[in-house]
Motif scaffolding. Structure first.
Motif, PDB file in Angstrom:
ATOM      1  N   LEU A 321       0.824  -1.212   0.000  1.00 23.12           N
ATOM      2  CA  LEU A 321       0.000   0.000   0.000  1.00 23.12           C
ATOM      3  C   LEU A 321       0.861   1.267   0.000  1.00 23.12           C
ATOM      4  O   LEU A 321       0.570   2.231  -0.719  1.00 23.12           O
ATOM      5  CB  LEU A 321      -0.942  -0.003   1.202  1.00 23.12           C
ATOM      6  N   GLY A 322       1.914   1.281   0.813  1.00 23.59           N
ATOM      7  CA  GLY A 322       2.779   2.453   0.877  1.00 23.59           C
ATOM      8  C   GLY A 322       3.500   2.721  -0.426  1.00 23.59           C
ATOM      9  O   GLY A 322       3.561   3.864  -0.912  1.00 23.59           O
ATOM     10  N   MET A 323       4.055   1.677  -1.037  1.00 23.83           N
ATOM     11  CA  MET A 323       4.763   1.856  -2.298  1.00 23.83           C
ATOM     12  C   MET A 323       3.807   2.126  -3.451  1.00 23.83           C
ATOM     13  O   MET A 323       4.154   2.820  -4.412  1.00 23.83           O
ATOM     14  CB  MET A 323       5.622   0.633  -2.589  1.00 23.83           C
ATOM     15  N   ALA A 324       2.579   1.592  -3.393  1.00 20.94           N
ATOM     16  CA  ALA A 324       1.587   1.921  -4.417  1.00 20.94           C
ATOM     17  C   ALA A 324       1.253   3.411  -4.369  1.00 20.94           C
ATOM     18  O   ALA A 324       1.163   4.079  -5.408  1.00 20.94           O
ATOM     19  CB  ALA A 324       0.331   1.082  -4.222  1.00 20.94           C
ATOM     20  N   ALA A 325       1.079   3.935  -3.173  1.00 19.79           N
ATOM     21  CA  ALA A 325       0.816   5.369  -3.033  1.00 19.79           C
ATOM     22  C   ALA A 325       2.014   6.190  -3.504  1.00 19.79           C
ATOM     23  O   ALA A 325       1.857   7.214  -4.188  1.00 19.79           O
ATOM     24  CB  ALA A 325       0.481   5.700  -1.581  1.00 19.79           C
ATOM     25  N   ASN A 326       3.213   5.737  -3.165  1.00 16.55           N
ATOM     26  CA  ASN A 326       4.427   6.436  -3.559  1.00 16.55           C
ATOM     27  C   ASN A 326       4.567   6.467  -5.079  1.00 16.55           C
ATOM     28  O   ASN A 326       4.737   7.527  -5.691  1.00 16.55           O
ATOM     29  CB  ASN A 326       5.633   5.741  -2.919  1.00 16.55           C
ATOM     30  N   GLY A 327       4.494   5.282  -5.716  1.00 16.98           N
ATOM     31  CA  GLY A 327       4.658   5.215  -7.163  1.00 16.98           C
ATOM     32  C   GLY A 327       3.544   5.933  -7.906  1.00 16.98           C
ATOM     33  O   GLY A 327       3.796   6.642  -8.893  1.00 16.98           O
ATOM     34  N   GLY A 451       4.047  -3.226  -5.496  1.00 18.86           N
ATOM     35  CA  GLY A 451       3.261  -2.091  -5.054  1.00 18.86           C
ATOM     36  C   GLY A 451       3.449  -0.887  -5.967  1.00 18.86           C
ATOM     37  O   GLY A 451       2.477  -0.200  -6.325  1.00 18.86           O
ATOM     38  N   LEU A 452       4.684  -0.627  -6.374  1.00 17.74           N
ATOM     39  CA  LEU A 452       4.939   0.482  -7.294  1.00 17.74           C
ATOM     40  C   LEU A 452       4.207   0.273  -8.616  1.00 17.74           C
ATOM     41  O   LEU A 452       3.607   1.198  -9.170  1.00 17.74           O
ATOM     42  CB  LEU A 452       6.442   0.612  -7.544  1.00 17.74           C
ATOM     43  N   LEU A 453       4.260  -0.955  -9.145  1.00 15.66           N
ATOM     44  CA  LEU A 453       3.566  -1.251 -10.394  1.00 15.66           C
ATOM     45  C   LEU A 453       2.061  -1.027 -10.258  1.00 15.66           C
ATOM     46  O   LEU A 453       1.421  -0.433 -11.130  1.00 15.66           O
ATOM     47  CB  LEU A 453       3.834  -2.694 -10.817  1.00 15.66           C
ATOM     48  N   CYS A 454       1.499  -1.524  -9.154  1.00 18.15           N
ATOM     49  CA  CYS A 454       0.056  -1.344  -8.929  1.00 18.15           C
ATOM     50  C   CYS A 454      -0.304   0.135  -8.836  1.00 18.15           C
ATOM     51  O   CYS A 454      -1.323   0.577  -9.375  1.00 18.15           O
ATOM     52  CB  CYS A 454      -0.366  -2.058  -7.647  1.00 18.15           C
ATOM     53  N   GLY A 455       0.534   0.905  -8.146  1.00 19.07           N
ATOM     54  CA  GLY A 455       0.249   2.323  -7.984  1.00 19.07           C
ATOM     55  C   GLY A 455       0.251   3.065  -9.304  1.00 19.07           C
ATOM     56  O   GLY A 455      -0.652   3.870  -9.585  1.00 19.07           O
ATOM     57  N   VAL A 456       1.253   2.803 -10.145  1.00 16.11           N
ATOM     58  CA  VAL A 456       1.315   3.463 -11.448  1.00 16.11           C
ATOM     59  C   VAL A 456       0.110   3.081 -12.293  1.00 16.11           C
ATOM     60  O   VAL A 456      -0.498   3.920 -12.968  1.00 16.11           O
ATOM     61  CB  VAL A 456       2.632   3.106 -12.164  1.00 16.11           C
ATOM     62  N   ALA A 457      -0.254   1.783 -12.276  1.00 18.70           N
ATOM     63  CA  ALA A 457      -1.368   1.323 -13.107  1.00 18.70           C
ATOM     64  C   ALA A 457      -2.702   1.885 -12.620  1.00 18.70           C
ATOM     65  O   ALA A 457      -3.475   2.444 -13.401  1.00 18.70           O
ATOM     66  CB  ALA A 457      -1.410  -0.206 -13.110  1.00 18.70           C
ATOM     67  N   VAL A 458      -2.979   1.758 -11.327  1.00 19.71           N
ATOM     68  CA  VAL A 458      -4.290   2.132 -10.806  1.00 19.71           C
ATOM     69  C   VAL A 458      -4.477   3.649 -10.795  1.00 19.71           C
ATOM     70  O   VAL A 458      -5.445   4.184 -11.358  1.00 19.71           O
ATOM     71  CB  VAL A 458      -4.494   1.558  -9.393  1.00 19.71           C
ATOM     72  N   PHE A 459      -3.544   4.361 -10.184  1.00 16.13           N
ATOM     73  CA  PHE A 459      -3.705   5.816 -10.083  1.00 16.13           C
ATOM     74  C   PHE A 459      -3.425   6.499 -11.418  1.00 16.13           C
ATOM     75  O   PHE A 459      -3.987   7.561 -11.700  1.00 16.13           O
ATOM     76  CB  PHE A 459      -2.813   6.364  -8.976  1.00 16.13           C
ATOM     77  N   GLY A 460      -2.568   5.877 -12.241  1.00 16.22           N
ATOM     78  CA  GLY A 460      -2.383   6.396 -13.591  1.00 16.22           C
ATOM     79  C   GLY A 460      -3.659   6.298 -14.400  1.00 16.22           C
ATOM     80  O   GLY A 460      -3.993   7.205 -15.168  1.00 16.22           O
TER      81      GLY A 460
END
Length: 504
Positions: A321-327, A451-460
């Motif tokens: 969750l933290g790295m998803a938010a970060n990415g 998490g970084l990959l998920c963050g870029v995909a979802v929030f992107g």
């Protein structure tokens, strides 16, 4: 808990540290070889780690220049950015096991060699296809190198020094995201000798060569090896490479990452959802196979005792969750300031400096807070990040540059994510036995990467769902920041949910 400290071998004919020698003092006047200090080891491994983490993000701000120079299509440009990330995520746990098999120092230097050579090849790539291929190789080198960092820290440091080393590790790991944006913007803006985007890769070459020159001495001598006698066979078996588990895990991660990377650009086609479903099936098959292998006395790729260690499931959830938010935050902010506000590459990169500095300072110093505050640092960090995400969105919502309030909010984002991440990593690894360091490092770093990959995909996807123009970009950022705040709040409450389940 017993910790082991790596020993430094004494070359034949040289005096050892106890004063013994294979030759008499009269005939052997060579100076004694000192064991390298742990500070030097930490410098080498963290410098290598910083290079590898930077390359996950440094290409983002260089993408427009790269696209113009190589005439890359949208899909080609996406693969240039994501090729590194995909191979990195797929091979991380394998890299951790290779370290246990051939030695963490040897694996670190081997990965650094591949990474440095691939960086040179990327910087000299004549076209998009070659650059994509070299990016995959570069990611593979990073996947072999990075897991050894945690393993070497685990095996070298103890007590308070170990906690400080892990704090430096976590600060470098997640600050590298923002630092990569700043450095990438500066290098592209400088356009050194008319090379445009190429220095974002070539900058790794002199640093990598310097680390390779210093590494053999600063990392010490040979590591402890299984004895040839009783117990040696079991030890060797524990380092065996689980090829079936490796195949299952690699395919599962690949099926998971490819749709996340390419899904938005392709309009989330059916094949992407099918791949995501198959990745879940293969992940379950991998877990079942690893459990059966461990039950038979084999050597699974991920030890069940590591995956089920106290605090590990909660740590994985919070890190993802933290790295998803970060990415996700870095990605959507880059799109807004370059596309919506029209910032140059350098100004866009420097926008993230407050976040990077705040994250690094908190990551290195959070343990200085009173010990009674430590249990609440992680949920408080997630809450601070959530409030700061909303603050960023409000500061930029009217299409302006945000002024001083944006600076305050960006500092809050860095502090919040650092409090949410660094204590999780340090506390979790403090409970892991040194012999399990390779598995634990692979699991945690892979979790961060996914998490970084998920963050870029979802929030992107949230951001890119809006039209062009400054106003549309500002609206898209506002909605994305609200979604980021929601993810951060999930990080704050996930600990309560998991603890309640354990208490039942």
């Amino acid at each position: 808990m017993t910790h082991t400290t790596p020993t430094t071998s004494v070359p034949p004919g040289a005096p050892d540290d106890t004063g013994g020698s294979s030759k008499s003092d009269a005939t052997d006047n060579r100076p004694r070889r000192r064991a390298p200090g742990p500070g030097r080891l930490l410098t080498i491994v963290l410098a290598g780690q910083l290079m590898a983490v930077l390359d996950v993000f440094i290409v983002n701000v260089a993408a427009p220049a790269l696209s113009t120079d190589l005439h890359a299509s949208g899909a080609g440009l996406q693969l240039v950015v994501a090729g590194y990330t995909i191979s990195y995520a797929v091979l991380l746990i394998t890299g951790a096991r290779l370290g246990a098999l051939i030695g963490h120092r040897q694996a670190f230097l081997a990965g650094l060699t591949v990474f440095t050579a691939a960086s040179l090849a990327c910087g000299l790539a004549p076209g998009t296809g070659a650059l994509i291929a070299f990016r995959f190789i570069q990611g593979a080198g990073a996947a072999v190198m990075l897991p050894q960092v945690l393993s070497l820290i685990q095996r070298t440091f103890t007590g308070a020094s170990r906690a400080r080393a892990l704090g430096a590790y976590s600060a470098v790991l997640a600050s590298g995201a923002a630092v990569g944006q700043v450095l990438g913007g500066a290098l592209v803006q400088a356009d050194l000798f008319g090379t445009g985007w190429r220095p974002v890769f070539l900058v790794n070459v002199p640093i990598g060569l310097a680390l390779l020159a210093l590494g053999p001495r600063w990392l010490g001598g040979t590591e402890e090896r299984p004895a040839a006698g009783a117990g040696g066979g079991a030890a060797r078996r524990s380092g065996a490479l689980d090829l079936t588990g490796l195949l299952l895990l690699a395919v599962a991660v690949l099926l998971f990452t490819v749709p996340l990377v390419l899904g938005q650009q392709r309009g989330w086609p059916l094949w992407g959802w099918v791949m995501l479903g198959l990745s879940a099936v293969l992940a379950a098959a991998f877990a079942a196979y690893e459990a059966r292998l461990a039950g038979r006395g084999g050597a699974p790729l991920i030890s069940p005792r590591v995956a089920g260690a106290p605090g590990m499931p909660l740590a994985i959830a919070r890190i993802v969750l933290g790295m998803a938010a970060n990415g996700g935050f870095l990605f959507v902010m880059t799109l807004h300031v370059q596309g919506g506000l029209g910032y140059s590459a350098l100004r866009a990169g420097c926008t993230f400096a407050p976040t990077a500095v705040a994250f690094g300072l908190v990551g290195l110093n959070w343990q200085r807070f009173p010990s009674r505050w430590h249990p609440v640092t992680v949920p408080a960090g997630f809450v601070l990040a959530a409030v700061s995400f909303v603050g960023v969105g409000m500061a930029l919502r009217d299409g302006s540059d945000g002024g001083a309030w944006l600076f305050v909010a960006l500092v809050g984002v860095g502090m919040g994510l650092a409090f949410a991440y660094s204590p999780v990593l340090t506390r979790t690894l403090a409970t892991v036995r040194p012999q399990d360091a390779a598995d634990a490092s692979g699991v945690l770093v892979t979790s961060a990467q996914l998490g970084l990959l998920c963050g870029v995909a979802v929030f992107g996807a949230v951001f890119l769902g809006h039209g062009p123009g400054v106003d549309a970009s500002a609206d898209a950022l506002w909605v994305s920041c609200l979604a980021l705040a929601g993810a951060a709040l999930c990080g704050a409450i996930v600990g309560l949910v998991i603890r309640v389940r354990y208490l039942r």
